[in-house]
Design an enzyme around this catalytic site. Structure first.
Site, short mmCIF file in Angstrom:
data_model
loop_
_atom_site.label_atom_id
_atom_site.label_comp_id
_atom_site.label_asym_id
_atom_site.label_seq_id
_atom_site.Cartn_x
_atom_site.Cartn_y
_atom_site.Cartn_z
N LYS A 122 0.83 -1.21 0.00
CA LYS A 122 0.00 0.00 0.00
C LYS A 122 0.86 1.26 0.00
CE LYS A 122 -4.26 -1.70 0.16
NZ LYS A 122 -5.48 -1.45 0.84
N ARG A 162 -3.75 -10.06 3.70
CA ARG A 162 -3.75 -10.23 2.25
C ARG A 162 -2.45 -9.64 1.74
NH1 ARG A 162 -3.36 -7.35 -1.68
NH2 ARG A 162 -4.21 -5.44 -0.83
#
Length: 187
Positions: A122, A162
């Site tokens: 991210k 994840r």
């Protein structure tokens, strides 16, 4: 329709980044499909996400919004025991918000459902790695940071993470668990 087709093809979980808000038929499909449903914290579509990253208490507000969303999902027919929650790292959140949510996983776990942390590669990890004023590394160069984040999340009781680089993350989680066991005096 995609969720229905995926369930028909054998999917064992539906992960909807909108928590059922973007598609009015999603909750009906999940309820009928009988599979677990990941309810992610979501404040709207990507085009307006950054403008919605305004919080007084990010952990408290995300917990409250997830609780309300969980209630709506259950009211739509999805049994509460099939819910998994996701704080929505990177979705309508600044880097500090994402870090605060990982630090506050205990508050999310207090909702009584498994917590999925999806922080792999991210943008906020790039910002952490870049430091003040630096240039964030490309997403594919954030796997080490993802492994660290995942180990921290697992140590704090996340049900699942994840990730893109499974092996490095699994190794990091194993090491973090071994350290935790050593701290507790368990062999």
């Amino acid at each position: 329709r995609v969720a229905e087709q995926a369930i028909d093809a054998g999917a064992v979980l539906v992960n909807d980044v909108s928590g059922g808000l973007a598609d009015p038929d999603m909750l009906t499909a999940v309820a009928a499909g009988g599979v677990p449903f990941v309810v992610m914290h979501w404040r709207g579509f990507s085009d307006a996400m950054d403008s919605r990253a305004v919080y007084g208490d990010v952990v408290g507000e995300v917990v409250a919004e997830l609780r309300a969303r969980m209630d709506a999902v259950v009211s739509a027919g999805v049994p509460p025991e099939r819910l998994v929650i996701d704080p929505g790292l990177g979705f309508a959140k600044l880097a500090q918000h994402d870090l605060s949510l990982v630090a506050g996983l205990a508050d999310l776990r207090a909702l009584g459902r498994p917590v999925l942390v999806a922080g792999s590669r991210k943008r906020f990890l790039g910002r952490v790695l870049a430091g003040a004023g630096g240039t964030p590394p490309a997403a594919e160069r954030r796997d080490g940071a993802t492994a660290a984040l995942s180990a921290i999340a697992a140590h704090q009781g996340a049900w699942a993470v994840r990730v893109h680089d499974v092996r490095a993350t699994a190794d990091a989680v194993r090491v973090a668990n071994a350290v935790a066991r050593a701290r507790a005096g368990v062999r």
